[in-house]
Design a protein around this motif. Structure first.
Motif, PDB file in Angstrom:
ATOM      1  N   SER A  33       0.808  -1.060   0.178  1.00 15.84           N
ATOM      2  CA  SER A  33      -0.108   0.111  -0.088  1.00 15.84           C
ATOM      3  C   SER A  33       0.839   1.194  -0.165  1.00 15.84           C
ATOM      4  CB  SER A  33      -1.003  -0.013   1.249  1.00 15.84           C
ATOM      5  OG  SER A  33      -1.848  -1.253   1.138  1.00 15.84           O
ATOM      6  N   ASN A  36       2.578   2.009  -3.368  1.00 17.53           N
ATOM      7  CA  ASN A  36       1.605   2.369  -4.414  1.00 17.53           C
ATOM      8  C   ASN A  36       1.251   3.868  -4.072  1.00 17.53           C
ATOM      9  OD1 ASN A  36       1.566  -0.368  -5.773  1.00 17.53           O
ATOM     10  ND2 ASN A  36      -0.382  -0.987  -4.711  1.00 17.53           N
ATOM     11  N   GLU A  37       0.955   3.954  -2.819  1.00 17.90           N
ATOM     12  CA  GLU A  37       0.405   5.409  -2.481  1.00 17.90           C
ATOM     13  C   GLU A  37       1.853   6.430  -2.561  1.00 17.90           C
ATOM     14  OE1 GLU A  37      -0.903   4.836   1.485  1.00 17.90           O
ATOM     15  OE2 GLU A  37      -2.451   3.935   0.844  1.00 17.90           O
ATOM     16  N   THR A  38       2.845   6.133  -2.690  1.00 15.64           N
ATOM     17  CA  THR A  38       3.931   7.015  -2.565  1.00 15.64           C
ATOM     18  C   THR A  38       4.622   6.942  -3.695  1.00 15.64           C
ATOM     19  OG1 THR A  38       5.602   5.563  -1.629  1.00 15.64           O
ATOM     20  CG2 THR A  38       4.101   6.907  -0.111  1.00 15.64           C
TER      21      THR A  38
END
Length: 354
Positions: A33, A36-38
């Motif tokens: 997660s 993917n988010e960064t």
């Protein structure tokens, strides 16, 4: 024994396996997660975790930014031996839009500890040389004459000594939880905890604290006792705790389980270096600055007491200087108030010095 194994040992082992399975599954989920988010997708961006040779030792650095033409910011972690690389995504994401941000696991610490080290090299001059070697590597790699240097806690003493030695390499210096000298630091910190313990009528704390004699250069075990009560009374963390930091490291996509173990082992770097660090007094040797200086201070910080940072700040001279309070924070102001930290770096430091 068979009955005991059947009704106690086997169920206990099964429970432990279940807990470990859940923990590792959660870790894997969080790592994916966060990745993917960064993710940085800009065409001129950079996101890399790599080894750089600094004075004969391969050391780990993490480099992230949305545009490599942006100014470089090198962040020096505290401790010695307490990396912030594995959880830097919690306080750096907006900064990465304006800087190329570099986090470095110093000699003997975190991921770098696994590259090997010698206690004889855990000295302040060696760390200064390592920092300058990394600074010059970044200047050459990103074709910039100067970079920004930020230091937290121990990193603030290291950063100060580096900028004092080679000021022409830096746009500005940012001290988070600025350390001045360990003698005064530990006297003020201990007095705070003793007063809190008396006000709380905490007989256990009062008894343990009574025997302490700062700055603990002859017995580092006394420092551990003091820090236990310091963090109990909120002089180190506000709005977070050790469990939050451990969870951030445990779920970091930048750290393997072996890296996490190495980080915990690396906390002993403080014990090795403490007597030497205690000999430095920046209020006597680092008053004349040739670059802009920014001190970021937690209102409740008694790990590196903000009142001492403020006293030092009033004495020093610099082309520009600013003392910025984090009103809700203690020692880890960038973690407890990440939005204000990022706003400060972008809208104060960068805006006033670029």
């Amino acid at each position: 024994m068979k009955v005991l194994a059947r009704w106690f040992v086997y169920p206990l082992l099964g429970f432990i396996v279940l807990v470990l399975t859940v923990a590792l599954s959660y870790r894997s989920y969080k790592q994916s997660s966060i990745e993917n988010e960064t993710q940085i997708v800009s065409p001129r961006g950079i996101q890399t975790l790599e080894l750089v040779e600094l004075n004969g030792l391969q050391q780990w650095v993490k480099i992230r930014g949305h545009d490599t033409s942006n100014p470089v910011l090198l962040y020096l972690h505290g401790g010695p031996g307490m990396p912030e690389l594995p959880f830097s995504h919690l306080f750096d994401l907006e900064i990465e839009e304006h800087f190329t941000v570099v986090h470095w696991d110093q000699r003997g610490s975190g991921k770098t500890r696994r590259q090997g080290f010698s206690n004889k090299d855990l000295t302040v001059p060696v760390f200064i040389d390592d920092t300058l070697a990394l600074t010059n590597h970044l200047r050459a790699r990103f074709q910039q004459d100067k970079i920004y240097l930020a230091g937290h806690s121990w990193g603030s003493m290291l950063g100060t000594l580096v900028v004092q030695r080679e000021p022409e390499l830096f746009h500005a210096y940012i001290g988070l939880g600025q350390l001045t000298n360990l003698h005064d630091n530990e006297v003020v910190s201990l007095n705070f905890v003793r007063e809190e313990a008396v006000a709380d009528n905490n007989k256990a704390a009062i008894a343990e604290l009574a025997a302490l004699a700062p700055p603990y250069t002859d017995d580092i075990g006394q420092l551990r006792v003091q820090r236990k009560w310091l963090y109990y009374y909120g002089g180190g963390f506000r709005g977070l705790g050790y469990a939050d930091i451990f969870l951030a490291v445990f779920t970091s996509p930048d750290y393997s389980l072996a890296d996490t173990y190495a980080m915990l082992k690396g906390l002993d770097v403080s014990a090795v270096m403490w007597p030497e660090v205690a000999r430095y007094n920046l209020e006597e040797t680092a008053l004349d600055w040739q670059v802009p200086v920014y001190f970021l201070a937690g209102r409740y910080d008694y790990n590196t007491p903000s009142e001492l940072a403020e006293r030092y700040f009033e004495k020093l001279s610099a082309p520009r200087k600013a003392f910025i309070w984090f009103e809700k924070s203690a020692h880890m102001m960038n973690l407890s108030d990440p939005q204000f930290y990022q706003d400060t770096m972008i809208n104060r430091v960068l805006a006033e010095t670029q």
